[in-house]
Structures are given as C-alpha cells and as structure tokens.
Design a protein around this motif. Sequence first.
Motif: not given
Length: 950
Positions: A347-370
């Motif tokens: 929402a703040a259009r901070d794509w760098t921060l958003a990309a780093r965060l999704i790269a860090d948490c994507w695997f965990s989201l998948y493993l928890h069925g999200q």
Amino acid sequence: MVSRRDLFRRLDASARVTVISAPPGSGKTVLLRAWIGEAGLAERTGWVSVGREQRDPQRFWLAVADALRQTALGSALVRPLTASPDLDGWAIVERLLKDLAPLQDHVCLIIDDVHELGPAETLRQLELLLMRASPKLRLFLASRQPVRLGLHRLRLEGELTEIREPDLRFTRDEAREMFAAAGVDLPELALTLLYERTEGWAAGLRLAALSLAGHPDPERFAEQFSGTERTVSEYLLAEVLSRQSAEVRRFLLRTSVLDRVNGPLADALTRGSGGEQILHELEEANAFVTSVDAARSWFRYHRLFADLLQLELRRTAPGEIPALHAAAADWYAEHEYPVEAIRHAQAARDWTLAARLIADCWFSLYLHGQSVTAHELLAGFPALAVADDVELTAVMAADELTVGSLGAAERYLARARPGSAAVPADRRAHYQVLMAIVRLWVAQQRSNLPAAVEEARRLRAMAEAQDARRLGLGEELRGLALICLGITEVWAARFDQAAWHLKQGQAVAHRIGLPFLEFRGLAYLAVIEVLESSASAAKRCRQAIELARRHGWTDEPAAGTAYQVLGTVLAWQGQLEEAETWIRRAERTVTAEADSAAGVGVHYARGVLELARGRDVDAVAAFRAAMRLARHLAGHYLVTQTLALLLHTLVRMGKTEHAERVLADLGEHDRERGEIRTATAALRLAQDNPHAATAALGPVLDGSAPMLRRIWLVDAFTLEAIARDALGNPAAADLTMEHALDLAEPSGAVGFFLLHPAPSLLKRQASQRTAHASLIAQILDLMAGRKPVSSPAGPEPALEPLSESEIRVLRYLPTHLSAPEIADELYVSTNTVKTHMRHLYAKLGTHRRAEAVAHARALGLLAPSAQQRLLRHGPMKSCPPPVRPTLVDRLGDALTGERHVADAHPDCVGDRVADNTGDRSLGALAFLRFEGASMMRTFSSWVLVNRRIG
C-alpha cells in the motif's frame, strides 16, 4: 417492522432489571416499543427518553414520576410532583419507593438513552431505585454505552438481564424480511454482500433498504454499498464521529488504515501514547470498536465505520496515507506479522521491502497451508517490480506451481536462474532454497523421477547445511523433500520407496508441528493403500478429507487426490451416487496443468464411474483423456489399468476390431501384464473363442503375469468362469466364480462383475451352496439398474486390535491342544496363554473357546473350517481346478497374492494356496513358509497340517 421473536422471548422472561447496551442504530428503542405493543403492555409501561433537557436531576426525576403516573396502576399510587428549589433527586427517589411499595401487579419503567444522564449523582440515585424498588416494578435501561451502575449484586442474585450489541444484530433471515417489507427484492448474493458489510447492524440495513427502494440496479448498489454511502456516512458522522474529542478523532482517522489495531501499533501510527486506553474506552462506549481476542489487546472497527474513517482521512489528510502504511509495515515486520507487513508495504508502494518480506515468508506460508494467502499477496506486485527482483521471480515460479500453471512456473524459473549473482550475499542461501524447491516441484509435476530424486537429495543436503539451520529451515526442508519424493514415487509405481518416504516425511512434519505436510502425506499414502485394501484406503482418504475440512485445505491438490481415490473405491463398490460426489470434487480441485499425474487419476476415476453406470462412450472418453495426459509424463502407475479398462469398454461396445488395434499397438512387455491379459481374455470371449480366453488367463491365475492390484483377480476369475461355462464345464465355472466372489467380498468390489455381466452364472451360484448370497443379490440389482441395498451388517469387529501374542495363541484355538500344550508349543507359561485367551474372549466379545474361533473365522482372522470350505466349494476333486501350478517352482508365485494375508493371518495361507492351486502339498509348504523357523515349531506345524488335511 421486523418481528424479532427471539428477543421478544428474552424480554418476556427478563429479570427485574434489564439493561440493553449497544451502539447507535442497533435497534434498542424500536425493539422495546415493538415488544410493548406485542405483549400488550402499553397501559402498564412508563417511558422516559433522556434528552439534554433531562440532564438536570430534578427534571429527570419529575419525568420519571410523570411516566409512572401515566400507567394504569401507577396513576393511583404515585403522588403528583411539581418542581421546587428544595426538591432534590434523593427525596424524589425515596418518595417513589414509598408510593410504589403497595404495587400488586407488574409495572414497567423504560429509561431510554441512559448514557445522556449528566451528573454522577443522578446515576447513584437511579442505582438506589434499582436496588430498593418493589419486585413488581420491572426496569428497562437502554444505553449506547455501558451503564455505570453498581449492578454486580443484581447480576449475582439473578435479577439482571443483559442484552448487548451481538444480541441485537439482525440475522440473515431478518435482514431479508426487512428488505422485503421495504419492497426490495434482492438476489441471495446481493443480500449476503449487504449483510456481511453491515454486520447485521440494524441502521445500516435500514439505510440500505431506504436507498434501494426504487433503485434501478439493486445488485450493483449492493456490490458498492459501504460506509461512504451518503446516508450511512451522514448518520455515522452525526451519531458517532462528531461526538468524539479532537484527539480521539485524529486517533481514529490515522488508525483506520489498519484491519486490526492494538495499543503499541496505534502509538506507532499516531506518534503518541495511551492508544490501548483509547481503544478500551471506545469499545466500552460502543463506538463501533470491538476487541477480537480474549485478552482484549487487538481491536477492529466496524466495516462501515472503517469505510467512513478512511473517507475522512482521504478528504482531510491524503498526503499522510503512504507514511501511515509505511509505519504499519515497519511495525508489523519488526513484530513478525509478515502478511500484514507485506500488505502495508504494498500500500505504501515500497516494493523492495514487500519483495524481501514475501521471499522470507513464502515457504513458511506454504508449509502452513496458506498458499492462497501467498498467491493473493503476490498478485499485488506490479510486473515491473517482479522483473527487477530475482528473489521475487523465484517466488512467483513457486506460486505458479501451487496454483496450477506449470508453463508459467517454468518461464519464471528460466528468468530467475541466471540472476543468482544479483542476490545479496546474506540472502543467497534463502534464494538457493527457493530455487531448489521450484526445481523439485517441476520434476515432480513432470513425473521425472530421476530429476525429482536428484533435487530431493539436494534439498535434503541443504537441510543439513549450516545456512539452512541459521534460517530455521532444516527440518522443514527435510520433511518437504521426503513428502515430494514420496509423491513422485507414487506416480512412478515405486510404492515401497514411496510409502517409506511419505511416512518419514509425515513423522518429521508431526515432530515439528506442520499439519499441512502431514495432510499431504496422508492423502498420497491412500493411493498406495488402495493397491492392498480398498477399505483401508477409503478410511485414510476420509481422514485426509476431514483434516482438509478442518484447516480449510479442501481446494488443495492433495485433497483432490483423496477425493479421486475415494471416488474410485466407491465406484468399484457400486456406490455410484456418493462416488459421483467425490469425483466431481476431484475434478474441480485437480487440474492437468497443476498436477498432470493427479489429473490422470481423476480421468481414470471418471472412466471407472461411467463404466459402472453403463455409459461406455463417456468411459472411453475419460480413459482416452487419461492416456493423452499420461503421454507427457515419464511414467504413471495407472497407465496399464487405464489401457485395460479401455479395452474392456471397447469390447463391451462391440468394437472388437478397434480393441485388436489397441492391443496390437502395445509392446510385448505391456501385453504380458495381468490387467492386459485379462482384457485380452474378454476380447477372445467376445470373439467366441473361450479356449484362447483361458490361455490368456492362465498366467494371470497362476501368478506369473505381473499385476498391480490383486483385486483385479476378481475380473480374471469372472472371465475364467464365463470361459469354463462356455466350454461345457459348469462345475469348474461355479468353483471359479466362487473364487471371484471370495476375492470381491472383503472390499465389496462389485464393479468387476459389471464389466462383462454373467447374470445366469451368478443366479446359478446363488441357488447353490454359496457363501456370498447377499453380494450376488447386490450385483444382480446393479445389473438390473436398481440402487444397491446396503448389505447386512457383518460380524461385529474386535473391540480392540489383537496383539501379535494374542494372534499367535488364537491360531492354536481351532486345534484340540489344551492351554498347557499351547504353552509348550509357544515356549511360554500356561498362565501367559490363559491371560491371552481371556483378552481374546474380551476383545472378540465371546465367552467360550468355540465362540471365539467361530467369530475369528467370520472376521477373517482364521481360515474357514474344512466343513465351511466343503459347503462353499464342494470336494476339490469333483471338478478340475482352474489353476494348475507345479509344486516347488511355483510356490513363490502362488504366494504372491497371499503375502498381505500372511502378514496378518499366517495360519490361513496354506488353506488358501491349497484352495487356489488344488495341491494340498503346496498348501502345506505355504503354511510352513510363514509358520516359523525352529525345528520344533516346524514339527508342530507338520502335525497341525496333517490334522487339518487328514
């Protein structure tokens, strides 16, 4: 008016004091007026609406006295009062208590808008009235805010009824009734949208109904209805927002960008302090603020109120919005709420921060069925942001695989591969893990077993590496690698390895608390179990489906696999309606693009169902679709079964030439498979060549032709029976048909008898001494197009599973050996044997040895007695056996189909092999093969064999 019967009943049964506390527009006043009219209490009720003019204590109490005097009973008891300087509230309350003491019947006093009462002294005077009033005076207090009176004593004494905001929310049916009364006929979807957005708030629904009356496009209005709607925003501004202080209004506007808020987060956005106290005060004031956890630390705003606040923020301070989202993203990231952090960074259009965060948490989201949540987050990135970030590109590849776009995933993977040098050194390990997962999944979905094995090994090696342990991914990677490898091995028909890897992966997932991985392993273990036991596979499928339902994973591909296996089992069992339900779910859940291997299974299940229904054209289409899909894979265990059923269907349709061409196109190895040989026999029978049919079936029946599922022998024995009957040997035909029924009964696999119906053989079997009369009746009903009647309940199962020691004792119970003799045979004490016998009787629900033996035989824990076999089959020498293997060189083949029996019931192996082969010596050898190694036990076994076979 909408009649609210449930609330009316609560008011009818209410205690002496009733407090109704809810936000403005919740319907408090309307509810009380409607109830008074419904209950016929108008003459018994005094009503006081507290306005600004009644904030003076004397004026308020004069209004109360006048209201009571206007009731039928109060007019004779309550003395008139006039205003005077020396008349205070305390004196009026004492006078009212004295006047109302003689009340003989109930009088109601309603005080509306109690929150408007001014001085605290007035509240104390009201508390005095509540505590000391006559039991015949029923008081009702309506307020927008909690009434600050000492009501705890009344609550403890059961003299207080409390109705709050959740109780006043309209139900969906009441909302429908309100719109209908306003002349608005809404489609169900539009009604649902309005109901969810208003959250059952009476004023919101009423304002929507008023706006919808005469509206040219009610559905579009419902889709766009929000707190920014003019009538709603005016109401909320006037009744809620404008009543707050400037500090609270600023607080509400700045925190309106959040879906939920707590005190520290609010302080971060307002750059102040005391946020938690403000939130608690707003909730207590019923200002459309609600706590969402038991500790009352997190809060949310009513949807319509949040809409209004965001509108006001855009109108008054639009430039602050990006900074507010950025502050929220930082706070959420720091406190490990990655999903919320990503949304606010976007929402703040901070794509760098958003990309780093999704790269860090994507695997965990998948493993928890999200995975769905991850997909929604990734959809919020513009294409340019993805192109500029290698890690984000790798995540996009993984996401495409989870949503079913293998082609798109491979394109992202190709773009991500050469960009590894651009990844910062401190993030390179994370990137390599992502890439390894994507490569493994691509190999898995292509059914490329060598590549999948290689990638799984690489991932497991990463799990042991220091970088993975530093990232906290070690065990997660190991569990994922094992589960993925097991799934690939399932489709490649490496079932032993697959089962081992899946169980190991499940154990890891259970240990580290990842139910999603456990669920995936469970679903694919069902695919393996169906090869041995349909009942066991169906049970495991239902367990996986229940787990998916509980966690919201019903649309996951693994759930689709469980649906497909369960649907296939039910179709073979003739339970076609239920099978249709599960196969449809599988078709909605599994797509060929998402998982080609699972897609083959879904087409196969559809073909089996249509075949059982007699819709041969549809069955052929489904089987051909499965074969087309399988051609793109490196190998699939269902290919041979699909080809066999395709041949069966073509034969049943009379397309024998077409079937010959399909058969001719197969390689020699495929033609020698048991399933294809069985289909070949069906083709030869259709060509009036029963001799060729028996020749094709010979290697199937003697076990030399490889066959994936032993249950397919039902088909082979059925065709053998048809061929024997055609050759003029009805005795052999009857015996062989009984063998087919023997095999089909435990799993209820009646579908095989429908492939090439032989009703005359089955009717003849039913007229003779068969052990399967009910199963034959079910098959004949299915052939006649009637719904199958539920088969009568079989023997009650054991109350608890038998232990290995108990099973060993059980095998000796049919003999004439006494407990001490059995103890000698087993090299244990007599007391141990007697203890095991007591446990056996308890678990089998019996009281005597003979009863235990009979019940164990009915459950299949022991082989049938010689008399039972004689009644079932007649003397073995009375007809030529359908199978004639040699003695020693065929023993291994003869035992192939009995191994799963031997694991649980070794004592019946000899009988079954003797029955199937017609050779009692071979049966004796088979018995010994499983019965023990020591010389003494071998001698004892020979004794038992000789007793058994005379």
